[in-house]
Structure formats: C-alpha cells, structure tokens
Design an enzyme around this catalytic site. Structure first.
Site, mmCIF file in Angstrom:
data_model
loop_
_atom_site.group_PDB
_atom_site.id
_atom_site.type_symbol
_atom_site.label_atom_id
_atom_site.label_comp_id
_atom_site.label_asym_id
_atom_site.label_seq_id
_atom_site.Cartn_x
_atom_site.Cartn_y
_atom_site.Cartn_z
ATOM 1 C CG ASP A 83 9.021 7.031 -26.179
ATOM 2 O OD1 ASP A 83 9.722 6.844 -26.998
ATOM 3 O OD2 ASP A 83 9.153 6.484 -25.054
ATOM 4 C CG ASP A 109 14.075 -2.794 -27.045
ATOM 5 O OD1 ASP A 109 14.766 -1.873 -27.005
ATOM 6 O OD2 ASP A 109 12.878 -2.848 -27.349
#
Length: 240
Positions: free
Chosen positions: A8, A129
């Site tokens: 990330d 998500d």
C-alpha cells in the site's frame, strides 16, 4: 490458491492502515521497489498494489513507483487506487501492469464499468470494499447504500471475471477472516480475491479449502506474524 502480498503506497512510502483509516497508519519502509523484489525472491508470483493517495484524490499519484516495480520484477502486478478513466486504464496497462482494479468508479458509474469490462476483459478486476455489508468508496471514506452482496452479483452479470473483496472491519486488524462470507461469494463463479484480516495460516487454509482464487496478505507479513514463505506453502498444500 494464489497468495498476493500487498504493498500500500502513501506519500511514497509502504504503509498499512487500520480499518482503512488514513489517520491510523504504520510506515514499514521508504522504497516500495525493495519490498516487491524481496517478495519475488521469497517465491511470490503476484503482487497487489494500492495507491492510497490516488484512491483518496481520484487520480494516479504513484505511477512512477508502479512503473519501476513492473520494470524491475517479474511479478504479476495488479493495481488499484485512483483509476477513474479509460485513459488511466490504458496508461497503467501500457506500463506493464497485468490487471487494473476499478473501485469507486465501478460503483458510481456502472455504464463506464460495464464498457471497460467488455473491452478489456480479464485485465479488469473490480474492488468491492465492504463496511458492515455495504459498499464503501473514495478510499473507504464514504459508505454507500448499496449492499456488497448485491453489487457482487451485479458485477457477475456484467461479465466481471475477478473481484477483490475487502472486509474493511477486518483490514489491518489481524482478527482473521469471515470464511462463510467468502464461501458464499465463491458460488458466483468468479475469481474472488480475499482481502482484509488474513492473520493466520488457518485463515489461508480455510480460504483455499472453500476454493477461493486468491488471498491478499499484508500486515501479517509486515509485522512478522506470518512469513510469506509459510503463506505460499500453506496455500499450495491446501489447494491440492
């Protein structure tokens, strides 16, 4: 089952967030390329990249870093975060990324998502998500009124091949995964990549046993709770 170590990217650094909260970040390093090379050396074949700045502002921010990773490794790279237009998709694929992940735009502009899935096929994945069963967008900062299960079914109807499903409540917490949920998702006949909360070899074994296509492993390998080598071995053995 494929294991995808995660990188990330935030402000050029390798970070992990707690439940998607940008204010609760832990920095693990300054050079993402070093991490990608190390993952390959340890046996990884795939890499999950997320441009967190891009997800937040809606445009590509870490494109130079992504290009370096693609150029300096042989990994199958999938990238999400800030990809909102067909020009973005073309740029990313031209840079050598193998699979582009559409997130916010897929939920907010279904027509665009359907067109891109039809045109680019398996080179497009959609990131779903979920927070409390509802789809979250814009770097998880906004929760919609769309049920995640319904959206996944919708994506299947649109011809989507791969879904990266993240349980936000589990992400970065080390609390494990909801195997029953992934078992339900696997019945859609799609390649489901489990993301968020993978914390033990038992999690990996259970995901493989319910025939999950892939599992993203992040914080557990950064914190040393798991080793990438053990994750890869367990996934291979449990998939037999």
């Amino acid at each position: 089952m494929i294991i995808l170590p995660a990188i990330d990217l935030l402000d050029g650094k390798v970070v992990r967030l707690y439940q998607g909260d940008y204010q609760q970040q832990q920095v693990f390093g300054d050079d993402p390329v070093v991490f990608a090379k190390e993952f390959q050396q340890k046996g990884a074949t795939h890499l999950h990249l997320v441009d967190l700045n891009g997800a937040k502002v809606g445009t590509k921010v870490h494109f130079d870093v992504v290009r370096r990773i693609v150029a300096e490794t042989d990994l199958f790279v999938e990238l999400g975060g800030g990809i909102r237009t067909e020009a973005d998709i073309e740029d990313v694929l031209a840079a050598g990324v193998n699979r582009v992940i559409l997130g916010t735009i897929a939920q907010k502009n279904p027509t665009f998502a359907k067109e891109m899935l039809a045109k680019y096929g398996e080179k497009i994945a959609v990131g779903v998500d979920a927070r409390d069963g509802m789809v979250a967008v814009a770097g998880w900062l906004e929760t919609t009124e769309t049920r995640a299960d319904d959206f996944c079914q919708q994506l299947a109807d649109w011809g989507c091949k791969t879904i990266i499903y993240t349980d936000i409540a589990k992400d970065g917490t080390g609390k494990g995964i909801d195997v029953a949920m992934y078992q339900r998702l696997n019945q859609l006949g799609l390649d489901i990549v489990a993301s968020g909360g993978v914390a033990s070899l038992t999690d990996i074994r259970q995901l493989a046993q319910v025939e999950t296509y892939g599992a993203i492993v992040g914080k557990a390998i950064y914190s040393g709770t798991l080793t990438l080598e053990d994750c890869l071995t367990t996934a291979k053995e449990a998939s037999r």
